[in-house]
Design a protein around this motif. Sequence first.
Motif, PDB file in Angstrom:
ATOM      1  N   LYS A  52       0.823  -1.208   0.000  1.00  0.00           N
ATOM      2  CA  LYS A  52       0.000   0.000   0.000  1.00  0.00           C
ATOM      3  C   LYS A  52       0.861   1.263   0.000  1.00  0.00           C
ATOM      4  O   LYS A  52       0.560   2.229  -0.699  1.00  0.00           O
ATOM      5  N   TYR A  53       1.932   1.262   0.773  1.00  0.00           N
ATOM      6  CA  TYR A  53       2.743   2.467   0.927  1.00  0.00           C
ATOM      7  C   TYR A  53       3.994   2.507   0.051  1.00  0.00           C
ATOM      8  O   TYR A  53       4.448   3.585  -0.326  1.00  0.00           O
ATOM      9  N   PHE A  54       4.558   1.333  -0.257  1.00  0.00           N
ATOM     10  CA  PHE A  54       5.871   1.322  -0.905  1.00  0.00           C
ATOM     11  C   PHE A  54       5.933   0.499  -2.190  1.00  0.00           C
ATOM     12  O   PHE A  54       6.971   0.442  -2.826  1.00  0.00           O
ATOM     13  N   GLY A  55       4.875  -0.177  -2.553  1.00  0.00           N
ATOM     14  CA  GLY A  55       4.877  -1.035  -3.728  1.00  0.00           C
ATOM     15  C   GLY A  55       5.002  -2.492  -3.315  1.00  0.00           C
ATOM     16  O   GLY A  55       5.229  -2.827  -2.156  1.00  0.00           O
ATOM     17  N   PHE A  56       4.855  -3.357  -4.283  1.00  0.00           N
ATOM     18  CA  PHE A  56       4.850  -4.788  -4.002  1.00  0.00           C
ATOM     19  C   PHE A  56       6.237  -5.284  -3.631  1.00  0.00           C
ATOM     20  O   PHE A  56       7.214  -4.971  -4.295  1.00  0.00           O
ATOM     21  N   LEU A  57       6.294  -6.062  -2.577  1.00  0.00           N
ATOM     22  CA  LEU A  57       7.556  -6.617  -2.107  1.00  0.00           C
ATOM     23  C   LEU A  57       7.793  -8.016  -2.660  1.00  0.00           C
ATOM     24  O   LEU A  57       8.915  -8.394  -2.944  1.00  0.00           O
ATOM     25  N   THR A  58       6.724  -8.778  -2.808  1.00  0.00           N
ATOM     26  CA  THR A  58       6.839 -10.137  -3.341  1.00  0.00           C
ATOM     27  C   THR A  58       5.954 -10.261  -4.569  1.00  0.00           C
ATOM     28  O   THR A  58       4.924  -9.593  -4.679  1.00  0.00           O
ATOM     29  N   ILE A  59       6.354 -11.126  -5.456  1.00  0.00           N
ATOM     30  CA  ILE A  59       5.616 -11.292  -6.707  1.00  0.00           C
ATOM     31  C   ILE A  59       4.195 -11.787  -6.470  1.00  0.00           C
ATOM     32  O   ILE A  59       3.268 -11.411  -7.185  1.00  0.00           O
ATOM     33  N   ASP A  60       3.987 -12.598  -5.433  1.00  0.00           N
ATOM     34  CA  ASP A  60       2.639 -13.098  -5.173  1.00  0.00           C
ATOM     35  C   ASP A  60       1.700 -12.015  -4.666  1.00  0.00           C
ATOM     36  O   ASP A  60       0.493 -12.175  -4.687  1.00  0.00           O
ATOM     37  N   SER A  61       2.225 -10.874  -4.225  1.00  0.00           N
ATOM     38  CA  SER A  61       1.382  -9.764  -3.785  1.00  0.00           C
ATOM     39  C   SER A  61       0.812  -8.978  -4.953  1.00  0.00           C
ATOM     40  O   SER A  61      -0.138  -8.219  -4.782  1.00  0.00           O
ATOM     41  N   THR A  62       1.370  -9.129  -6.138  1.00  0.00           N
ATOM     42  CA  THR A  62       0.922  -8.336  -7.275  1.00  0.00           C
ATOM     43  C   THR A  62      -0.465  -8.705  -7.753  1.00  0.00           C
ATOM     44  O   THR A  62      -1.110  -7.929  -8.443  1.00  0.00           O
ATOM     45  N   ALA A  63      -0.947  -9.875  -7.386  1.00  0.00           N
ATOM     46  CA  ALA A  63      -2.288 -10.290  -7.805  1.00  0.00           C
ATOM     47  C   ALA A  63      -3.352  -9.363  -7.241  1.00  0.00           C
ATOM     48  O   ALA A  63      -4.434  -9.240  -7.791  1.00  0.00           O
ATOM     49  N   ASP A  64      -3.048  -8.673  -6.151  1.00  0.00           N
ATOM     50  CA  ASP A  64      -4.000  -7.759  -5.518  1.00  0.00           C
ATOM     51  C   ASP A  64      -3.999  -6.374  -6.151  1.00  0.00           C
ATOM     52  O   ASP A  64      -4.750  -5.511  -5.730  1.00  0.00           O
ATOM     53  N   SER A  65      -3.145  -6.137  -7.143  1.00  0.00           N
ATOM     54  CA  SER A  65      -3.006  -4.793  -7.697  1.00  0.00           C
ATOM     55  C   SER A  65      -4.231  -4.348  -8.477  1.00  0.00           C
ATOM     56  O   SER A  65      -4.566  -3.180  -8.487  1.00  0.00           O
ATOM     57  N   GLY A  66      -4.876  -5.283  -9.157  1.00  0.00           N
ATOM     58  CA  GLY A  66      -6.065  -4.935  -9.904  1.00  0.00           C
ATOM     59  C   GLY A  66      -5.788  -4.050 -11.106  1.00  0.00           C
ATOM     60  O   GLY A  66      -6.700  -3.570 -11.747  1.00  0.00           O
ATOM     61  N   GLY A  67      -4.541  -3.813 -11.408  1.00  0.00           N
ATOM     62  CA  GLY A  67      -4.192  -2.950 -12.522  1.00  0.00           C
ATOM     63  C   GLY A  67      -4.156  -3.697 -13.841  1.00  0.00           C
ATOM     64  O   GLY A  67      -4.215  -4.913 -13.889  1.00  0.00           O
ATOM     65  N   ASP A  68      -4.083  -2.924 -14.906  1.00  0.00           N
ATOM     66  CA  ASP A  68      -4.028  -3.543 -16.222  1.00  0.00           C
ATOM     67  C   ASP A  68      -2.643  -3.396 -16.853  1.00  0.00           C
ATOM     68  O   ASP A  68      -2.478  -3.561 -18.047  1.00  0.00           O
ATOM     69  N   SER A  69      -1.657  -3.037 -16.022  1.00  0.00           N
ATOM     70  CA  SER A  69      -0.286  -2.960 -16.516  1.00  0.00           C
ATOM     71  C   SER A  69       0.657  -3.566 -15.488  1.00  0.00           C
ATOM     72  O   SER A  69       0.320  -3.701 -14.322  1.00  0.00           O
ATOM     73  N   TRP A  70       1.826  -3.926 -15.943  1.00  0.00           N
ATOM     74  CA  TRP A  70       2.818  -4.586 -15.100  1.00  0.00           C
ATOM     75  C   TRP A  70       3.775  -3.534 -14.564  1.00  0.00           C
ATOM     76  O   TRP A  70       4.573  -2.975 -15.299  1.00  0.00           O
ATOM     77  N   THR A  71       3.704  -3.233 -13.258  1.00  0.00           N
ATOM     78  CA  THR A  71       4.531  -2.180 -12.671  1.00  0.00           C
ATOM     79  C   THR A  71       5.566  -2.717 -11.700  1.00  0.00           C
ATOM     80  O   THR A  71       6.219  -1.955 -11.005  1.00  0.00           O
ATOM     81  N   TRP A  72       5.712  -4.021 -11.641  1.00  0.00           N
ATOM     82  CA  TRP A  72       6.621  -4.656 -10.697  1.00  0.00           C
ATOM     83  C   TRP A  72       8.028  -4.060 -10.754  1.00  0.00           C
ATOM     84  O   TRP A  72       8.633  -3.768  -9.742  1.00  0.00           O
ATOM     85  N   VAL A  73       8.567  -3.883 -11.932  1.00  0.00           N
ATOM     86  CA  VAL A  73       9.957  -3.433 -12.064  1.00  0.00           C
ATOM     87  C   VAL A  73      10.109  -1.923 -12.117  1.00  0.00           C
ATOM     88  O   VAL A  73      11.227  -1.425 -12.157  1.00  0.00           O
ATOM     89  N   THR A  74       9.035  -1.171 -12.099  1.00  0.00           N
ATOM     90  CA  THR A  74       9.142   0.285 -12.177  1.00  0.00           C
ATOM     91  C   THR A  74       9.259   0.952 -10.813  1.00  0.00           C
ATOM     92  O   THR A  74       9.548   2.133 -10.731  1.00  0.00           O
ATOM     93  N   GLN A  75       9.038   0.211  -9.770  1.00  0.00           N
ATOM     94  CA  GLN A  75       9.126   0.778  -8.422  1.00  0.00           C
ATOM     95  C   GLN A  75      10.516   0.554  -7.836  1.00  0.00           C
ATOM     96  O   GLN A  75      11.253  -0.299  -8.310  1.00  0.00           O
TER      97      GLN A  75
END
Length: 96
Positions: free
Chosen positions: A59-82
């Motif tokens: 919520k505050y700093f971005g996803f820490l683990t890859i399995d947390s990204t499922a909760d993002s609800g977004g339509d783009s992949w932002t894992w590596v941009t944070q």
Amino acid sequence: MLEKSHPCQKDLLCRINEVSFAINDMLLYLDTHPCDQRALDDIHQWVEERQKLLETYAKYFGFLTIDSTADSGGDSWTWVTQPWPWEIPGKKGRCQ
């Protein structure tokens, strides 16, 4: 209702590490004591706490683990941009 103050990223990471270590340690114990009900109850509490900590971190700093990204609800992949977890501004080193 007022939201709680912004958590300290370093403190949150330290707590996630502590809880993750406890989970891993408990998993090793359960490998040899699979019917220990207290250990089973404890690990469920640790896993629940870890999930809440990961949600707070995301919520505050971005996803820490890859399995947390499922909760993002977004339509783009932002894992590596944070920023990466070790790119915390300020002091480096162990938790204080």
